[in-house]
Every structure is written in C-alpha cells, then in structure tokens.
Design a protein around this motif. Structure first.
Motif, mmCIF file in Angstrom:
data_model
loop_
_atom_site.group_PDB
_atom_site.id
_atom_site.type_symbol
_atom_site.label_atom_id
_atom_site.label_comp_id
_atom_site.label_asym_id
_atom_site.label_seq_id
_atom_site.Cartn_x
_atom_site.Cartn_y
_atom_site.Cartn_z
ATOM 1 N N UNK A 160 0.851 -1.190 0.000
ATOM 2 C CA UNK A 160 0.000 0.000 0.000
ATOM 3 C C UNK A 160 0.884 1.236 0.000
ATOM 4 N N UNK A 161 0.365 2.305 -0.503
ATOM 5 C CA UNK A 161 1.117 3.565 -0.490
ATOM 6 C C UNK A 161 1.597 3.820 0.930
ATOM 7 N N UNK A 162 2.891 3.928 1.094
ATOM 8 C CA UNK A 162 3.476 3.950 2.423
ATOM 9 C C UNK A 162 2.951 5.120 3.240
ATOM 10 N N UNK A 163 3.035 6.270 2.690
ATOM 11 C CA UNK A 163 2.554 7.423 3.436
ATOM 12 C C UNK A 163 2.153 8.507 2.469
ATOM 13 N N UNK A 164 1.262 9.304 2.950
ATOM 14 C CA UNK A 164 0.798 10.381 2.112
ATOM 15 C C UNK A 164 1.769 11.540 2.259
ATOM 16 N N UNK A 165 2.224 12.066 1.148
ATOM 17 C CA UNK A 165 3.107 13.230 1.234
ATOM 18 C C UNK A 165 2.264 14.487 1.398
ATOM 19 N N UNK A 166 2.883 15.512 1.926
ATOM 20 C CA UNK A 166 2.225 16.813 1.879
ATOM 21 C C UNK A 166 2.132 17.241 0.439
ATOM 22 N N UNK A 167 0.937 17.503 -0.015
ATOM 23 C CA UNK A 167 0.804 17.956 -1.393
ATOM 24 C C UNK A 167 1.157 19.433 -1.459
ATOM 25 N N UNK A 168 1.766 19.857 -2.561
ATOM 26 C CA UNK A 168 2.023 21.292 -2.704
ATOM 27 C C UNK A 168 0.693 22.047 -2.592
ATOM 28 N N UNK A 169 0.758 23.170 -1.909
ATOM 29 C CA UNK A 169 -0.468 23.903 -1.619
ATOM 30 C C UNK A 169 -1.250 24.233 -2.888
ATOM 31 N N UNK A 170 -0.533 24.594 -3.950
ATOM 32 C CA UNK A 170 -1.250 25.028 -5.148
ATOM 33 C C UNK A 170 -1.955 23.875 -5.845
ATOM 34 N N UNK A 171 -1.709 22.679 -5.390
ATOM 35 C CA UNK A 171 -2.379 21.551 -6.022
ATOM 36 C C UNK A 171 -3.592 21.083 -5.219
ATOM 37 N N UNK A 172 -3.834 21.694 -4.078
ATOM 38 C CA UNK A 172 -4.971 21.215 -3.290
ATOM 39 C C UNK A 172 -6.005 22.307 -3.143
ATOM 40 N N UNK A 173 -6.159 22.833 -1.951
ATOM 41 C CA UNK A 173 -7.320 23.683 -1.723
ATOM 42 C C UNK A 173 -7.248 25.016 -2.447
ATOM 43 N N UNK A 174 -6.075 25.469 -2.789
ATOM 44 C CA UNK A 174 -6.008 26.761 -3.481
ATOM 45 C C UNK A 174 -6.298 26.617 -4.967
ATOM 46 N N UNK A 175 -5.856 25.522 -5.540
ATOM 47 C CA UNK A 175 -5.902 25.424 -6.987
ATOM 48 C C UNK A 175 -6.935 24.455 -7.507
ATOM 49 N N UNK A 176 -6.504 23.247 -7.736
ATOM 50 C CA UNK A 176 -7.323 22.333 -8.509
ATOM 51 C C UNK A 176 -8.118 21.413 -7.625
ATOM 52 N N UNK A 177 -9.345 21.118 -8.007
ATOM 53 C CA UNK A 177 -10.109 20.120 -7.263
ATOM 54 C C UNK A 177 -9.504 18.744 -7.520
ATOM 55 N N UNK A 178 -9.663 17.808 -6.591
ATOM 56 C CA UNK A 178 -9.127 16.467 -6.824
ATOM 57 C C UNK A 178 -9.732 15.852 -8.087
ATOM 58 N N UNK A 179 -8.958 15.017 -8.759
ATOM 59 C CA UNK A 179 -9.455 14.350 -9.952
ATOM 60 C C UNK A 179 -10.324 13.179 -9.512
ATOM 61 N N UNK A 180 -11.471 13.012 -10.156
ATOM 62 C CA UNK A 180 -12.436 11.995 -9.734
ATOM 63 C C UNK A 180 -11.867 10.591 -9.893
ATOM 64 N N UNK A 181 -12.216 9.745 -8.936
ATOM 65 C CA UNK A 181 -11.758 8.361 -8.972
ATOM 66 C C UNK A 181 -12.203 7.685 -10.261
ATOM 67 N N UNK A 182 -13.424 7.985 -10.717
ATOM 68 C CA UNK A 182 -13.945 7.348 -11.934
ATOM 69 C C UNK A 182 -13.060 7.659 -13.136
#
Ligand SMILES: *Cc1c(COP(=O)(O)O)cnc(C)c1O
Length: 631
Positions: free
Chosen positions: A478-500
């Motif tokens: 399993x993915x060992x650990x979640x990294x801190x995502x760059x800020x501009x890729x999360x709540x400031x910028x892009x919405x998460x890409x849909x699982x579908x």
C-alpha cells in the motif's frame, strides 16, 4: 609514571606474532571459506556481546571471538569466486603497509610533520600520472575511495570555474554513471534540475550528440554548463565513454571534464587497457581507486587533477593555528588538497606493495583478469543455456540464464534472480545483478588476483545447470505514506481528480479506490489544445502525464517516433528518480495532434506509485526499455 595503555616490547611482539599467525591461517586457503555468509540482526546481537568491557580481557579470547562470531559474517571480497559488485583483493605486503602506517600513527597532512610519507605519496601519485599520460604539473591526493574522489573533483571544478555555488550551474552525467557522482552533486548543493542525466548509445556509452544539444538548451535557458562526468569503466557494463570526443566538446564549451575511472583506470598498466582508455589524459580530473584494480587494502582512492594548482586553490585554508605547518616553496601539504586535515598515510601500503612485487607483477595480473573475462565470454557464447547480454569490457561482462519454455522478461528476471540468490548460499562465490535497459542481467566482475579459469568455470557451470526456484511476486503493498501535497495543487488550486476518471486508465488498474483517491489529490487535469507542445526536448520539467482523451505525437529532433492516444502515458523518463532525485531531461517533444485532456502528476507521485505497485512498476519499466533506445 604508569601508562595504562602502554605495552612492554616482549608483549607487543607476542601479540603481533599471534595476530600474524591468526591472519595467515585465515588467508592461506581462500577457497576453504564461503565467499559470503549472512546473518540476521537477531543472530548477530546474540553472537556479539554488547556489554562494555570495563576490565582488561585476554587477547586470545578476543581473537577467538573475532574468529568465531565476527569475521565469518563478512564477505570475503578476495575470494577467488567473488565476482560481485567490484571485488577487492589486497596483498599481504599492502596489509603490512597499513599496519606500519597505523602502528606509527603517521600523520600525512603536512610536509613539516611528514616529509618522508609526503614524498612517498608524491612518488606514487607520479607513477599514476605517468600511467594515464598526465603531465608533470598535475596534482593528486589519496582519499578514502572513488566516492570521496568524485566529490573532491566536483568541488574542485566548481571552485575553479564558478566559485560559490549557483542555482544556474549544471552537471551532466550519463545514466550509467556511478551513484557516487549524484551523491556528490546532492551534497554539494546541486538541486534536482541542476544535474542532467543523459541516455547512452547501444554500447552504454555517453553520446556527444546528446551532450551538445543538452548544453545548448541549458545555455539558452540561462543556465551554466559546469561539469561533465564520463565513465572509464562504468560499474554496470565496464563501458568506456568516448573520452577524446567528450574532452573536445568540453574544451569547446569551457566545461570541466571529469573521468571516473575508479575501478577501470588501472587497466592503463596494460597495452590493451591503454588503448581502451585513450583520451583519459585530456580530462581535467580523473578518479582512480587503488583499492580496486591495484590490489590495495580498503580504503584507498585517489583523485588526479590535470592543472594541479586548481586542486590546492579549491581546498587550501590556513588558519592561525596551522601557520607553523604552512608549506614552503616546493613542499606539498596533502591536507591542502582535499577535505581531510588529519589523514593517514595511504601511500605507505602502495609503496611497499608496488615495490615488493614490482609493477610488472601488477601489470601481469590485470592482463590475466582481462584474459579471464574474455574466456568467460567465449564460454557463455558457446553455451546453449546462457545468454551473453554485454561482451567483456574492462573486466566486466553481463549474461543470464535463458530458458526454453519462456521468453517473458519478467519471468526470466524472476528465475535469474532466484539463481543469483541461491548461488550466494552455495558459498562457492558471489555474483551480483543489474538491469540493462530494463532487462535483468547477471554481472561478472573479474578483478581478484586469486581468480583462475576454474573459478570462472565453476560459476558458469552452476548457472548453466541449476534449477531456479523463484519466490512469488511480492504481495501487494500500500502507499506507504501520504506526502504533503504542494499547496497550489490542493485547496487553493485544482479540485481532486475523480476516482472514476482515474479508474478508466490502464496504468492504474491495480489501485484500489482509496489509492486512486490519493492519486487524484496529487493530480491535475489539464487541456492541451491541438498543436501545443506539452513537453519539449531538453526541458527540465519533471511532470508525468497520462492521456485521458485525445491524441499526441512524439518527436525526437525531427524524427517522428510514435503516436499516443487515450490511456497512454508519457514523461516517465524525466519523472523517474534516477538517484538523489536527479533525472533525465526531457528526451522527446510531445505535441497534441488533437485537443487533448491530460492527467498531470508530479514526478514524486509517479516515483511513489512505481515503488508501491508492482504492476505500475512493470508498465513503466517496459515503456522505459522501449523508449530510451529511441531517444
Ligand atoms: C567503485 C566505484 C566508485 C565508488 O568508489 P568507492 O571506492 O566505493 O567509494 C565510483 N565510480 C566507479 C566507476 C566505481 O567503480
């Protein structure tokens, strides 16, 4: 006055004679012991008492403990069947040289304190200079090994050509360079976009025709090409980069040309070797490891710098408390030529062993290794069950077992890996493995002075006739650990890409919804209108792309290489971590041929996926094996 650490001469002699007997017994018949014997941390903890020895102990019981619980659990790199990594067989006079240097605790940092050992070091380094065709004004220094030498070279080059570190400096290596080169770069402050990893030609040699445009692109982008590291004897295949051509390119571009000849350089003692290494004399600096093909006990590396003054100017610092030891005209302070102030005399063992046997004996031994590896090649070529993957070069060849019932790369790799592991257990010898363009390969590095034709035959016969018992592929991780995502890729910028959206991509077939959700948070969807160059050859960006919809075309220079459509991916070569977070520059230009919808992932996320998911790793590895040769 009582000296609790002093000894009477008679007691010293006794300990010394006893130790020599102990060692000669261990060294007398190298085939009598296994080449390697492992042990678990639990077993070692049980065998080696961790209690602090407050009181004196009997020397005999210390030796006994060493012989029983310590020394058997160390590879015998000098074993005649040891062909793994880069073997190391020292000589007895060399070991005694170390004893002499150690017993007298020779300080080899300044001329004032060690004129004799310093002169010996100068003399020995002069021999090295003559062997590789360096001029008298070249300087050198003995260091711990090739890694230290490579770092010293990069530091010297930066000081000589640039001074302080700059974000604009770029170093160039091939994807066959030794990992110590990228470690040196990382430690000296080169960031991920400041080392350009370049693809090699069909013979695994650096290509001047990619180096030149890569430098041109960097200059155009305002960067400063600083350093090129070629290999003369690459660790993977023994390949020698085209030294003369690369030297000419570097001269034209005013870039420092370093040759890492750590293990291969002493082939220059032989006539054949001199031919293969031709051009090395044009390098600005050269790494040579006497503890590899010059049969010195560990640790013994060296760096030679063509314009010797540059080495001193890069390292010399004289504070008040060292003014007394400042070198006068004609004297050399070796502490001024690398990062070590206090340094042992590594020159003593070289001087003692080279004189005791004579250089002809070393030359004959290197020559014999070259013969042996060619015999091994002929033996493999004549075998129906062994496949030669790389011909012999500077003591190294690559081969593997072939199997009549499969040509599936992954299955072949699994079976060969099982053989390599099982062979280590026999104690007969040791070989190691690598990957050549993604194909699993067994490496034979023939360097030990004790190895003979029978040792080669024993190994090859074993690999030809033994039955592999592969272990099943590792259970899904399993993915060992979640990294801190760059800020501009999360709540400031892009919405998460849909699982579908992600679920539809074959690359991610193996991932669960939870895994995909995490990938979706790191990813970004972007539109590339028809005609847009999404990535351009030699760009330094490291993002990875999967095509959700639309078509793109891949070009190398003006050559059309392939078309890509929905589900395909690109950018993996630059995104992959080649070492110390450095990677290839973009090797191709990818242009949208229709309006395209792309999933863009940071390189770090791709590297996580490759580490965690065997199926992603396989797909990426196959793509690399296909695509790299075309770039
Ligand atoms: C062994 C080797 C090194 C590293 O040298 P160490 O002595 O192990 O530090 C660097 N480059 C090449 C080509 C080598 O073979």
């Amino acid at each position: 006055m009582e000296d609790p650490l002093g000894m009477q001469p008679e007691a010293m002699r006794q300990l010394g004679y006893r130790t020599v007997d102990f060692l000669v017994d261990l060294l007398a018949d190298p085939r009598a012991v296994p080449a390697t014997r492992g042990a678990s941390p639990r077993e070692m903890a049980r065998r080696i008492d961790a209690t602090q020895p407050a009181m004196a102990q009997d020397f005999e019981s210390i030796l006994d403990d060493l012989g029983r619980n310590v020394l058997p659990f160390a590879s015998r790199c000098d074993h005649p069947g040891y062909f793994a990594f880069v073997p190391g067989s020292g000589t007895w006079p060399g070991a005694l040289g170390d004893l002499i240097a150690g017993a007298l605790n020779i300080y080899a940092g300044s001329w004032q304190e060690s004129a004799g050992p310093s002169q010996v070091e100068l003399v020995v380094l002069d021999w090295f200079k003559q062997w590789i065709g360096y001029p008298p004004q070249a300087a050198g220094v003995l260091v711990s090994g090739g890694s230290a030498a490579n770092m010293t070279a990069l530091a010297c080059a930066r000081e000589a050509r640039l001074g302080a570190m700059s974000d604009r400096a770029v170093a160039y290596i091939s994807d066959q360079a030794h990992s110590s080169m990228v470690r040196a770069a990382r430690v000296l402050g080169f960031r991920p976009d400041q080392v350009r990893v370049l693809p090699v030609d069909d013979d695994f040699r650096m290509r001047p025709d990619t180096l030149v445009p890569a430098m041109a692109a960097d200059r155009l982008a305002g960067r400063r090409p600083l350093f090129v590291a070629a290999s003369a004897g690459s660790t993977n295949t023994g390949a020698v980069d085209p030294l003369s051509e690369l030297a000419a390119v570097c001269r034209d571009e005013n870039v420092w040309f370093h040759v890492d000849a750590a293990y291969g350089g002493f082939a220059a003692l032989t006539e054949r070797g001199r031919g293969w290494l031709s051009g090395i004399e044009a390098a600005d600096s050269v790494t040579l490891d006497p503890h590899k093909w010059l049969y010195q006990p560990f640790e013994c590396g060296s760096l030679l710098v063509r314009d010797g003054d540059l080495l001193r100017r890069a390292f010399e610092i004289t504070p008040d408390y060292l003014k007394d030891a400042q070198a006068a005209a004609g004297e050399v302070n070796f502490a001024d030529l690398s990062i070590q102030l206090t340094r042992m005399s590594r020159a003593v063992k070289l001087w003692v062993s080279l004189r005791y046997f004579g250089i002809d004996a070393f030359r004959a031994t290197v020559d014999r290794c070259l013969d042996l590896v060619h015999q091994a090649q002929e033996r493999i070529e004549a075998s129906a069950d062994l496949e030669l993957l790389r011909p012999a070069s500077l003591g190294i060849l690559c081969f593997r077992r072939s199997f009549a019932d499969t040509d599936d790369e992954d299955e072949i790799a699994r079976r060969n890996a099982a053989l390599v592991a099982a062979f280590a257990g026999t104690g007969l010898g040791l070989v190691s493995s690598t990957r050549l363009r993604g194909r699993y390969a067994i490496r034979l590095c023939v360097l030990n002075h004790g190895s003979g034709p029978d040792d080669i035959e024993r190994v090859l016969h074993w690999f030809e006739t033994s039955t592999p018992h592969p272990v099943p592929p590792a259970a899904r991780r399993v993915l060992a650990q979640e990294r801190h995502m760059p800020v501009d890729r999360t709540w400031l910028g892009y919405p998460p890409v849909a699982v579908a959206t992600l679920r539809a991509l074959p690359l991610f077939a193996e991932l669960t919804d939870d895994d995909l959700e995490r990938v979706g948070r790191a990813a970004e969807v972007r539109v590339a209108p028809a005609g847009e160059e999404v990535v351009r050859r030699w760009d330094a960006a490291r993002d990875f792309y999967v095509i959700i919809d639309g078509t793109l075309a891949v070009h190398v220079e003006s050559r059309h290489v392939r078309d890509l459509g929905a589900g395909d991916f690109f950018g993996e070569l630059a995104a992959l971590d080649w070492g110390a977070s450095f990677g290839y520059a973009r090797l191709a230009t990818v242009t949208a041929t229709s309006d395209a919808l792309l999933l863009m992932l940071p390189g770090a996320t791709l590297n996580d996926l490759v580490r965690e998911f065997p199926d992603v790793e396989t797909q990426i590895r196959h793509a690399v094996a296909d695509r790299l040769p075309q770039s």
